[in-house]
Design a protein around this motif. Sequence first.
Motif, PDB file in Angstrom:
ATOM      1  N   ASN A   1       0.819  -1.209   0.000  1.00 33.28           N
ATOM      2  CA  ASN A   1       0.000   0.000   0.000  1.00 33.28           C
ATOM      3  C   ASN A   1       0.853   1.260   0.000  1.00 33.28           C
TER       4      ASN A   1
ATOM      5  N   ALA B   1       1.840   1.757  -3.524  1.00 36.35           N
ATOM      6  CA  ALA B   1       0.694   2.257  -4.291  1.00 36.35           C
ATOM      7  C   ALA B   1       0.320   3.680  -3.907  1.00 36.35           C
TER       8      ALA B   1
ATOM      9  N   LEU C   1      -1.346   4.335  -1.052  1.00 35.79           N
ATOM     10  CA  LEU C   1      -2.579   4.285  -0.268  1.00 35.79           C
ATOM     11  C   LEU C   1      -2.304   4.472   1.212  1.00 35.79           C
ATOM     12  N   GLU C   2      -1.040   4.301   1.612  1.00 34.86           N
ATOM     13  CA  GLU C   2      -0.635   4.536   3.001  1.00 34.86           C
ATOM     14  C   GLU C   2       0.558   5.478   2.967  1.00 34.86           C
TER      15      GLU C   2
ATOM     16  N   HIS D   1       0.079  11.229  -5.356  1.00 33.46           N
ATOM     17  CA  HIS D   1      -1.236  10.566  -5.332  1.00 33.46           C
ATOM     18  C   HIS D   1      -1.179   9.229  -6.084  1.00 33.46           C
ATOM     19  N   PRO D   2      -1.913   8.216  -5.578  1.00 36.53           N
ATOM     20  CA  PRO D   2      -1.893   6.884  -6.208  1.00 36.53           C
ATOM     21  C   PRO D   2      -2.124   6.911  -7.720  1.00 36.53           C
ATOM     22  N   SER D   3      -3.010   7.793  -8.170  1.00 34.62           N
ATOM     23  CA  SER D   3      -3.336   7.773  -9.594  1.00 34.62           C
ATOM     24  C   SER D   3      -2.233   8.392 -10.445  1.00 34.62           C
TER      25      SER D   3
ATOM     26  N   ILE E   1       0.894   3.181 -11.607  1.00 32.19           N
ATOM     27  CA  ILE E   1       0.880   1.814 -11.130  1.00 32.19           C
ATOM     28  C   ILE E   1      -0.544   1.273 -11.294  1.00 32.19           C
TER      29      ILE E   1
ATOM     30  N   MET F   1      -3.145  -1.919  -9.540  1.00 31.77           N
ATOM     31  CA  MET F   1      -3.166  -2.865  -8.434  1.00 31.77           C
ATOM     32  C   MET F   1      -4.312  -3.854  -8.604  1.00 31.77           C
TER      33      MET F   1
ATOM     34  N   PHE G   1     -12.688   2.367 -16.563  1.00 30.33           N
ATOM     35  CA  PHE G   1     -12.949   3.476 -15.632  1.00 30.33           C
ATOM     36  C   PHE G   1     -11.685   4.314 -15.408  1.00 30.33           C
ATOM     37  N   GLY G   2     -10.581   3.622 -15.184  1.00 29.74           N
ATOM     38  CA  GLY G   2      -9.317   4.329 -14.946  1.00 29.74           C
ATOM     39  C   GLY G   2      -8.902   5.170 -16.143  1.00 29.74           C
TER      40      GLY G   2
ATOM     41  N   GLU H   1     -10.909   6.420 -18.373  1.00 31.77           N
ATOM     42  CA  GLU H   1     -11.846   7.535 -18.446  1.00 31.77           C
ATOM     43  C   GLU H   1     -11.415   8.634 -17.482  1.00 31.77           C
ATOM     44  N   MET H   2     -11.051   8.238 -16.259  1.00 33.46           N
ATOM     45  CA  MET H   2     -10.635   9.210 -15.251  1.00 33.46           C
ATOM     46  C   MET H   2      -9.363   9.939 -15.677  1.00 33.46           C
ATOM     47  N   HIS H   3      -8.538   9.266 -16.477  1.00 34.95           N
ATOM     48  CA  HIS H   3      -7.311   9.903 -16.941  1.00 34.95           C
ATOM     49  C   HIS H   3      -7.507  10.624 -18.262  1.00 34.95           C
TER      50      HIS H   3
ATOM     51  N   ARG I   1      -4.250  -0.109 -18.347  1.00 31.51           N
ATOM     52  CA  ARG I   1      -3.577   1.142 -18.004  1.00 31.51           C
ATOM     53  C   ARG I   1      -2.131   1.155 -18.477  1.00 31.51           C
TER      54      ARG I   1
ATOM     55  N   ARG J   1     -10.274   2.284  -2.686  1.00 30.48           N
ATOM     56  CA  ARG J   1      -8.843   2.352  -3.003  1.00 30.48           C
ATOM     57  C   ARG J   1      -8.595   2.100  -4.485  1.00 30.48           C
TER      58      ARG J   1
ATOM     59  N   MET K   1      -9.395   5.164  -6.258  1.00 24.98           N
ATOM     60  CA  MET K   1      -8.346   6.180  -6.088  1.00 24.98           C
ATOM     61  C   MET K   1      -7.207   5.930  -7.065  1.00 24.98           C
ATOM     62  N   ILE K   2      -6.788   4.656  -7.173  1.00 22.41           N
ATOM     63  CA  ILE K   2      -5.706   4.329  -8.105  1.00 22.41           C
ATOM     64  C   ILE K   2      -6.158   4.605  -9.535  1.00 22.41           C
ATOM     65  N   ASP K   3      -7.438   4.356  -9.807  1.00 27.31           N
ATOM     66  CA  ASP K   3      -7.963   4.645 -11.141  1.00 27.31           C
ATOM     67  C   ASP K   3      -8.030   6.142 -11.416  1.00 27.31           C
ATOM     68  N   GLY K   4      -7.851   6.963 -10.378  1.00 27.37           N
ATOM     69  CA  GLY K   4      -7.786   8.398 -10.601  1.00 27.37           C
ATOM     70  C   GLY K   4      -9.064   9.152 -10.296  1.00 27.37           C
ATOM     71  N   ALA K   5     -10.009   8.502  -9.618  1.00 29.82           N
ATOM     72  CA  ALA K   5     -11.234   9.209  -9.263  1.00 29.82           C
ATOM     73  C   ALA K   5     -11.011   9.994  -7.971  1.00 29.82           C
TER      74      ALA K   5
ATOM     75  N   ARG L   1     -16.101  12.152  -7.213  1.00 27.63           N
ATOM     76  CA  ARG L   1     -16.295  11.180  -8.281  1.00 27.63           C
ATOM     77  C   ARG L   1     -16.518   9.787  -7.687  1.00 27.63           C
TER      78      ARG L   1
END
Lengths: 370, 293
Positions: free
Chosen positions: A47, A50, A52-53, A71-73, A77, A79, A98-99, A101-103, A150, B186, B189-193, B197
């Motif tokens: 984590n 990634a 997340l921690e 930030h994780p995004s 990477i 996961m 989804f990822g 799209e977010m990018h 990704r 989580r 979050m990694i996906d970027g939202a 969102r």
Amino acid sequence: MGFLDISHVSKAYGSVQVLHEVDISVEEGEFIVLVGPSGCGKSTLMNMIAGLEPITTGDISIRGRLMNGVHPSKRNIAMVFQSYALYPNMTVAQNMTFGLEMHGVPKAERDRLLADVARLLQIDHLLERKPGHLSGGQRQRVAMGRALVRNPDVFLFDEPLSNLDAKLRVDMRTEIKKLHQKLGTTIVYVTHDQIEALTLSTRIAVMNKGYIQQLGTPKEIYDTPANLFVATFMGSPAMNILPATIKVRDGVAFAEIADAQGRLQSLQFSQKNLASWDGKEILLGIRPEAITDIDGADRKSQNIQRFSNVVTVIEPAGSDTFVTMTVSGRDVVARMRADASVAARDRFEFAVNMDKAVVFDPKTEARIPG
Amino acid sequence: MSVASQDTAVKTGSIAKVFIYLILVLFALFYLLPLYVMLTNSLKPLSEITGGDMMSLPKAWTIEAWLSAWSTAQVGVSPTGLRPYFINSILMVVPAVAISTVLGALNGYILTKWRFRGDTLLFGLMLFACFIPFQIVLIPMARILGILGIAGSTQGLVLVHVVYGIGFSTLYFRNYYASFPTELVRAAMIDGAGFFRIFWRIMLPVSGPIAVVTIIWQFTNIWNDFLFGASFAGLSAMPMTVALNNLVNSSTGVREYNVHFAGAIMAALPTLLVYIVAGRFFVRGLMAGSVKG
Ligand SMILES: Nc1ncnc2c1ncn2[C@@H]1O[C@H](COP(=O)(O)OP(=O)(O)OP(=O)(O)O)[C@@H](O)[C@H]1O
Ligand SMILES: [Mg+2]
């Protein structure tokens, strides 16, 4: 400087230190497996990679870019989680894109990437389904697909196979290995299954209680474990550990061990540097497959020692037969060919491959290097 | 669900079954009796009520009383019927339910997925809102509404109900989201939202059952509230419950019981409607929460 650098990383929750000064440098294209018992800090380390921690102290960098606080995004990477973490309200296709799209990847590009990955993982026919209508193995593939589209620098897998049944687990293991050979992406993979670790990895980091116990290739870990923990954790059945006294005669070291009736017998070491241990107690480590019948002994070995003992139990297991006996008061398991002619309660002549024996200091539990 | 309950139900003899159904029917009739009285009497001319007995069906059916209750009956000082107050109630209840539900969902989301120092304490304090008796806050609330300049208005009532409702809606959503896997957040979050969102695309789409529970709960409480309405609403913002009371108490000679009955049914109809439309989800939502949480 490697592709993914973890240097002096520690983690504390309040006053509880869960990771101590972890150092791992991963080269591009490596398959690193973090393995260890439950609660040793594998997921925590994952984590932190990634994002997340937060990292308590130390640095993590990917491709030379310092990742602390990023930030994780934005780490490039991907996961795969133990529970797969598929979005239940979205279709497989929506889950996977989804990822993207977010990018801000345009729709046409997303569809192209989705089609490529779906074909690679053979999930084309599932794209319009919801995750609730998939089997465990299919969910697993979708979760990997979501990571693959990704095209990340590093893949992170947190116990991805632990929710599958035994058969599927073996199949998916092979699949993941194939995928890695095909794509060559850097992978960090967490498991507490030592077989997964040995079969998948290019290198293994064995962890216990927040410390890296040993970092090395599967062969190094298996043949020359750094300490007693690594020796007993990796391998199934576990390495036999028995107390022995070292006797040096004419500059050659022998391990003195007692058979089931208490009679002392000596096994000559291949290892040369044990003269200073004359008369002292050590812990002798011998893997089950290094104890066989005489015909089944490893032909390439330079040093096969004979050892006669009474057999306690025989457990045929298809391709192998496991033979249990008592040595120096401990149960010792030998792994024999299925056709070896052994019988319970008989005295039997064993062949011990001392080239593969390892020696541990009983005080520090560290291996005495040969 | 019905299959499971049939399988697990204790097998009972047919005589016992008849007996059980008999009792159930009796209870049902007993509970339906007030509704029957209200309905039949609202459809009678007043003379039939004052002259005859309450339990009989109307001899001459008429909707006169309903029309009167809706648009011409004397409520307080003016002969407007209940219509303007019904509209007041709608104008109050819709925004109050919407705002308190959305805020409750956001609070639940933050309290479970964006944990911070002292979040449990904060949640504990919010729960107090569910236990504070209404009477205690009347005077401070009146003062605050005065300061904000919305005393006596519909906005003022909306504010009061939102403040009181957040405690419950937060409780519902927090407990529901507590069993929602954090790994999904989580992964997103990694996906970027980002914060909103994730809420909008991941959490809200699976919040249907608990949203229904919250909406029914809030709607019933706010629609049926009398104390806040009587205390804080001026004439122009008076809700249905208070108006109904005024209708019944307006004495212009004869007491028009049939009109009162019709008005009372009108006041109860919206909550009944909400239960009938969403009731199935209500039970389902409660079950989901209790099994998982
Ligand atoms: N938020 C937290 N607060 C306090 N301690 C924590 C927290 N999260 C994890 N820990 C502790 O950190 C240690 C490592 O946890 P981690 O989840 O990394 O273990 P793990 O190696 O992944 O185990 P498993 O194989 O069971 O998943 C555990 O002892 C755990 O109790
Ligand atoms: Mg873990």
